[in-house]
Design a protein around this motif. Structure first.
Motif, short mmCIF file in Angstrom:
data_model
loop_
_atom_site.label_atom_id
_atom_site.label_comp_id
_atom_site.label_asym_id
_atom_site.label_seq_id
_atom_site.Cartn_x
_atom_site.Cartn_y
_atom_site.Cartn_z
N TYR A 7 1.05 39.58 52.99
CA TYR A 7 -0.18 38.88 53.36
C TYR A 7 -0.87 38.27 52.14
O TYR A 7 -1.44 37.18 52.22
N LYS A 8 -0.81 38.98 51.04
CA LYS A 8 -1.45 38.47 49.81
C LYS A 8 -0.80 37.14 49.41
O LYS A 8 -1.50 36.16 49.13
N ILE A 9 0.50 37.10 49.44
CA ILE A 9 1.20 35.88 49.04
C ILE A 9 0.95 34.76 50.06
O ILE A 9 0.66 33.62 49.69
N LYS A 10 1.02 35.09 51.34
CA LYS A 10 0.77 34.07 52.35
C LYS A 10 -0.62 33.46 52.19
O LYS A 10 -0.82 32.27 52.42
N ASN A 11 -1.57 34.28 51.77
CA ASN A 11 -2.93 33.78 51.56
C ASN A 11 -3.05 32.88 50.35
O ASN A 11 -3.92 32.02 50.28
N GLU A 12 -2.16 33.13 49.38
CA GLU A 12 -2.24 32.38 48.12
C GLU A 12 -1.56 31.02 48.20
O GLU A 12 -1.84 30.15 47.38
N ILE A 13 -0.65 30.85 49.16
CA ILE A 13 0.12 29.61 49.16
C ILE A 13 -0.27 28.70 50.32
O ILE A 13 -0.75 29.15 51.35
N SER A 14 -0.05 27.42 50.12
CA SER A 14 -0.37 26.42 51.14
C SER A 14 0.59 26.55 52.32
O SER A 14 1.71 27.02 52.18
N GLN A 15 0.13 26.10 53.47
CA GLN A 15 0.98 26.15 54.68
C GLN A 15 2.17 25.19 54.57
O GLN A 15 3.11 25.26 55.35
N TYR A 16 2.11 24.28 53.60
CA TYR A 16 3.19 23.31 53.43
C TYR A 16 4.30 23.83 52.52
O TYR A 16 5.30 23.16 52.29
N VAL A 17 4.10 25.04 51.99
CA VAL A 17 5.12 25.62 51.12
C VAL A 17 5.99 26.57 51.95
O VAL A 17 5.47 27.39 52.71
N THR A 18 7.30 26.43 51.84
CA THR A 18 8.20 27.36 52.53
C THR A 18 8.39 28.61 51.66
O THR A 18 8.80 28.51 50.51
N LEU A 19 8.06 29.74 52.25
CA LEU A 19 8.25 31.01 51.55
C LEU A 19 9.55 31.65 52.04
O LEU A 19 9.69 31.94 53.23
N ILE A 20 10.47 31.83 51.12
CA ILE A 20 11.71 32.52 51.46
C ILE A 20 11.61 33.95 50.95
O ILE A 20 11.37 34.19 49.75
N CYS A 21 11.74 34.92 51.85
CA CYS A 21 11.74 36.32 51.45
C CYS A 21 13.16 36.68 51.02
O CYS A 21 14.08 36.67 51.84
N VAL A 22 13.33 36.93 49.75
CA VAL A 22 14.68 37.20 49.22
C VAL A 22 15.02 38.67 49.49
O VAL A 22 14.47 39.58 48.87
N SER A 23 15.92 38.86 50.46
CA SER A 23 16.18 40.20 50.98
C SER A 23 17.46 40.83 50.43
O SER A 23 17.88 41.88 50.92
N LYS A 24 18.06 40.20 49.42
CA LYS A 24 19.28 40.78 48.82
C LYS A 24 18.99 42.21 48.36
O LYS A 24 17.89 42.48 47.86
N THR A 25 19.96 43.07 48.56
CA THR A 25 19.90 44.51 48.22
C THR A 25 18.94 45.33 49.11
O THR A 25 18.89 46.55 48.99
N ARG A 26 18.21 44.68 49.99
CA ARG A 26 17.24 45.44 50.81
C ARG A 26 17.90 45.94 52.09
O ARG A 26 18.78 45.30 52.65
N GLN A 27 17.37 47.04 52.58
CA GLN A 27 17.86 47.63 53.82
C GLN A 27 17.35 46.83 55.02
O GLN A 27 16.30 46.19 54.95
N ILE A 28 18.10 46.93 56.12
CA ILE A 28 17.72 46.27 57.37
C ILE A 28 16.27 46.60 57.76
O ILE A 28 15.50 45.72 58.15
N GLN A 29 15.93 47.87 57.61
CA GLN A 29 14.58 48.33 57.97
C GLN A 29 13.48 47.59 57.21
O GLN A 29 12.45 47.24 57.78
#
Ligand SMILES: *Cc1c(COP(=O)(O)O)cnc(C)c1O
Length: 222
Positions: A7-29
């Motif tokens: 939420y902090k990051i979403k609040n900091e960036i414009s709606q025109y910016v695509t945020l990619i959550c880099v999920s490499k090495t992370r668990q499904i959960q």
């Protein structure tokens, strides 16, 4: 913690910016946790790991392939990824064109540029960009959507220098007409430097640690 970060990051960036959550090495959960907050764009850098996650997670996720792509693995990505960020050779382009044509699909691609001329890094040299673009113009099953880079580690000034070099290339390509090439996405910025990237024209950021916390490679790869 993941929800606060997100939420902090979403609040900091414009709606025109695509945020990619880099999920490499992370668990499904962990990925599901961000998904539940509304995130739909995720980034992976290894084909095998991507396929496993693709199969276990909801089908409305837009997957970004952000790692180096070996030609012998292209066939596993067809029809499954939203955007490949790492087109870096004519050889790879030919394989993508061939595999996507076989399945009557179109690949959306970013050209990865080795903007810092680092030997250990993948990405095409600026000098080779023109030839790669010419090769793209004669394809039928690919679309170039923009450019991507990972920049050398350095201070703020050096980050700015590389980001603005990328922005110049982006703007130049934007004003020139090439078949199959449109400059929509400038994919620049990771957890440590995304604010500087956004100040320098990025409209697509790739964040791992700042959302999920620091990666522990030993735990997940050992
Ligand atoms: C891992 C990775 C990222 C995310 O890095 P963080 O520092 O965790 O934000 C972004 N882009 C690429 C190409 C990566 O491999």
């Amino acid at each position: 913690m993941i929800n606060e970060n997100y939420y902090k990051i979403k609040n900091e960036i414009s709606q025109y910016v695509t945020l990619i959550c880099v999920s490499k090495t992370r668990q499904i959960q962990e990925i599901e946790e961000v998904y539940k907050l509304g995130a739909r764009e995720f980034g992976e850098n290894k084909v095998q790991e991507f396929i496993e996650k693709y199969e276990s997670l909801p089908k409305d996720i837009k997957w970004h392939f952000i790692g180096h792509l070996q030609t012998n693995k292209v066939k596993y990505l067809v029809g499954k990824v939203h955007l490949i960020h790492s087109l870096d050779s004519i050889h790879l382009l030919r394989e993508i064109e061939k595999r996507y044509a076989q399945k009557d699909e179109v690949a959306n691609l970013l050209i990865q540029i080795n903007i810092g001329k680092e030997e250990a890094k993948t990405g095409i040299a600026i000098e080779e960009l023109e030839d790669l673009i010419k090769a793209c113009e004669v394809c039928n099953n690919i679309k170039i959507k923009g450019i991507m880079a990972t920049i050398p580690i350095g201070n703020e000034e050096s980050c700015r220098k590389y980001f603005s070099k990328m922005k110049l290339i982006f703007d130049n390509l934007k004003t020139s007409e090439h078949k199959n090439v449109s400059m929509e996405f400038l994919s620049l910025g990771m957890s440590k430097d995304f604010k500087i990237a956004l100040e320098n024209g990025s409209n697509m950021i790739r964040l791992g640690a700042s959302i999920f916390g620091e990666r522990n490679y030993k735990k997940t790869e050992g």
